[in-house]
Design a protein around this motif. Structure first.
Motif, PDB file in Angstrom:
ATOM      1  N   GLU A   5       0.835  -1.186   0.000  1.00 30.56           N
ATOM      2  CA  GLU A   5       0.000   0.000   0.000  1.00 30.56           C
ATOM      3  C   GLU A   5       0.881   1.251   0.000  1.00 30.56           C
ATOM      4  OE1 GLU A   5      -3.244   2.015   3.014  1.00 30.56           O
ATOM      5  OE2 GLU A   5      -2.723  -0.084   3.210  1.00 30.56           O
ATOM      6  N   PHE A   6       0.543   2.215  -0.848  1.00 28.29           N
ATOM      7  CA  PHE A   6       1.277   3.472  -0.901  1.00 28.29           C
ATOM      8  C   PHE A   6       0.955   4.292   0.344  1.00 28.29           C
ATOM      9  CE2 PHE A   6       1.325   7.984  -2.310  1.00 28.29           C
ATOM     10  CZ  PHE A   6       2.698   8.105  -2.425  1.00 28.29           C
ATOM     11  N   GLN A   7       1.992   4.759   1.024  1.00 20.83           N
ATOM     12  CA  GLN A   7       1.812   5.539   2.240  1.00 20.83           C
ATOM     13  C   GLN A   7       2.528   6.881   2.082  1.00 20.83           C
ATOM     14  OE1 GLN A   7       3.265   2.962   5.314  1.00 20.83           O
ATOM     15  NE2 GLN A   7       1.429   1.706   5.270  1.00 20.83           N
ATOM     16  N   PRO A   8       1.779   7.923   1.696  1.00 20.12           N
ATOM     17  CA  PRO A   8       2.405   9.213   1.425  1.00 20.12           C
ATOM     18  C   PRO A   8       3.017   9.869   2.658  1.00 20.12           C
ATOM     19  CG  PRO A   8       0.025   9.393   1.263  1.00 20.12           C
ATOM     20  CD  PRO A   8       0.344   7.944   1.434  1.00 20.12           C
ATOM     21  N   GLY A   9       2.529   9.562   3.852  1.00 22.96           N
ATOM     22  CA  GLY A   9       3.111  10.142   5.062  1.00 22.96           C
ATOM     23  C   GLY A   9       4.565   9.717   5.245  1.00 22.96           C
ATOM     24  N   LYS A  10       4.854   8.456   4.979  1.00 24.71           N
ATOM     25  CA  LYS A  10       6.229   7.969   5.080  1.00 24.71           C
ATOM     26  C   LYS A  10       7.100   8.580   4.004  1.00 24.71           C
ATOM     27  CE  LYS A  10       5.271   3.595   7.329  1.00 24.71           C
ATOM     28  NZ  LYS A  10       5.431   2.131   7.270  1.00 24.71           N
ATOM     29  N   ALA A  39      18.697  21.568  11.643  1.00 27.45           N
ATOM     30  CA  ALA A  39      18.018  20.276  11.495  1.00 27.45           C
ATOM     31  C   ALA A  39      16.716  20.213  12.292  1.00 27.45           C
ATOM     32  CB  ALA A  39      18.929  19.141  11.932  1.00 27.45           C
ATOM     33  N   VAL A  40      16.637  20.951  13.384  1.00 25.00           N
ATOM     34  CA  VAL A  40      15.442  20.883  14.235  1.00 25.00           C
ATOM     35  C   VAL A  40      14.182  21.307  13.474  1.00 25.00           C
ATOM     36  CG1 VAL A  40      14.345  21.745  16.341  1.00 25.00           C
ATOM     37  CG2 VAL A  40      16.759  21.107  16.356  1.00 25.00           C
ATOM     38  N   PRO A  41      14.156  22.497  12.841  1.00 26.26           N
ATOM     39  CA  PRO A  41      12.938  22.846  12.103  1.00 26.26           C
ATOM     40  C   PRO A  41      12.686  21.938  10.894  1.00 26.26           C
ATOM     41  CG  PRO A  41      14.420  24.731  12.216  1.00 26.26           C
ATOM     42  CD  PRO A  41      15.092  23.596  12.881  1.00 26.26           C
ATOM     43  N   LEU A  42      13.743  21.488  10.248  1.00 24.48           N
ATOM     44  CA  LEU A  42      13.564  20.586   9.102  1.00 24.48           C
ATOM     45  C   LEU A  42      12.923  19.277   9.525  1.00 24.48           C
ATOM     46  CD1 LEU A  42      16.798  20.933   6.931  1.00 24.48           C
ATOM     47  CD2 LEU A  42      14.453  21.349   6.226  1.00 24.48           C
ATOM     48  N   GLY A  46       9.049  18.452   8.977  1.00 22.68           N
ATOM     49  CA  GLY A  46       8.796  17.300   8.117  1.00 22.68           C
ATOM     50  C   GLY A  46       7.928  16.261   8.789  1.00 22.68           C
ATOM     51  N   LEU A  47       8.185  15.998  10.064  1.00 18.19           N
ATOM     52  CA  LEU A  47       7.361  15.027  10.788  1.00 18.19           C
ATOM     53  C   LEU A  47       5.929  15.527  10.960  1.00 18.19           C
ATOM     54  CD1 LEU A  47       9.855  13.727  13.480  1.00 18.19           C
ATOM     55  CD2 LEU A  47       9.054  12.546  11.423  1.00 18.19           C
ATOM     56  N   PHE A  48       5.783  16.827  11.178  1.00 18.02           N
ATOM     57  CA  PHE A  48       4.437  17.409  11.274  1.00 18.02           C
ATOM     58  C   PHE A  48       3.690  17.255   9.955  1.00 18.02           C
ATOM     59  CE2 PHE A  48       1.612  21.050  10.600  1.00 18.02           C
ATOM     60  CZ  PHE A  48       0.706  20.836  11.622  1.00 18.02           C
ATOM     61  N   LEU A  49       4.344  17.622   8.849  1.00 16.94           N
ATOM     62  CA  LEU A  49       3.704  17.482   7.540  1.00 16.94           C
ATOM     63  C   LEU A  49       3.429  16.022   7.201  1.00 16.94           C
ATOM     64  CD1 LEU A  49       5.563  20.145   5.386  1.00 16.94           C
ATOM     65  CD2 LEU A  49       3.222  20.212   6.242  1.00 16.94           C
ATOM     66  N   ALA A  50       4.308  15.125   7.616  1.00 18.83           N
ATOM     67  CA  ALA A  50       4.081  13.694   7.383  1.00 18.83           C
ATOM     68  C   ALA A  50       2.854  13.225   8.158  1.00 18.83           C
ATOM     69  CB  ALA A  50       5.306  12.892   7.795  1.00 18.83           C
ATOM     70  N   GLY A  51       2.695  13.690   9.382  1.00 23.27           N
ATOM     71  CA  GLY A  51       1.516  13.327  10.176  1.00 23.27           C
ATOM     72  C   GLY A  51       0.233  13.846   9.563  1.00 23.27           C
ATOM     73  N   VAL A  52       0.254  15.083   9.085  1.00 23.49           N
ATOM     74  CA  VAL A  52      -0.925  15.660   8.435  1.00 23.49           C
ATOM     75  C   VAL A  52      -1.249  14.889   7.162  1.00 23.49           C
ATOM     76  CG1 VAL A  52      -1.785  17.713   7.231  1.00 23.49           C
ATOM     77  CG2 VAL A  52      -0.619  17.948   9.424  1.00 23.49           C
TER      78      VAL A  52
END
Length: 81
Positions: A5-10, A39-42, A46-52
């Motif tokens: 299954e394609f998982q765009p969050g990952k 690296a902290v904001p990146l 990125g993790l926030f956008l991945a969760g959304v």
């Protein structure tokens, strides 16, 4: 090869982590200078956008699955009238 299954969050999380790695690799080779905390904001962004993205993907898939199976009647061999 088994399909998965394609998982765009990952995918989004991976892209941001790769970007963070490339930024630090470029800084290590002297291509540019960046502050140590870049690296902290990146990574966090990125993790926030991945969760959304994962939440949106889950919502869309549930909506499509519910709509597809809602109109189907159980007409199999063990169906009860």
């Amino acid at each position: 090869m088994a399909r998965h299954e394609f998982q765009p969050g990952k995918l989004v999380a991976g892209v941001f982590l790769i970007v963070a790695g490339v930024v630090y690799a470029g800084a290590a080779h002297g291509l540019w200078r960046i502050p140590w905390f870049t690296a902290v904001p990146l990574v966090v962004g990125g993790l926030f956008l991945a969760g959304v993205t994962a939440l949106l993907n889950r919502t869309i898939r549930r909506h499509r699955t519910g709509r597809r199976t809602a109109g189907l009647a159980d007409t199999g061999p063990g169906a009860v009238d």
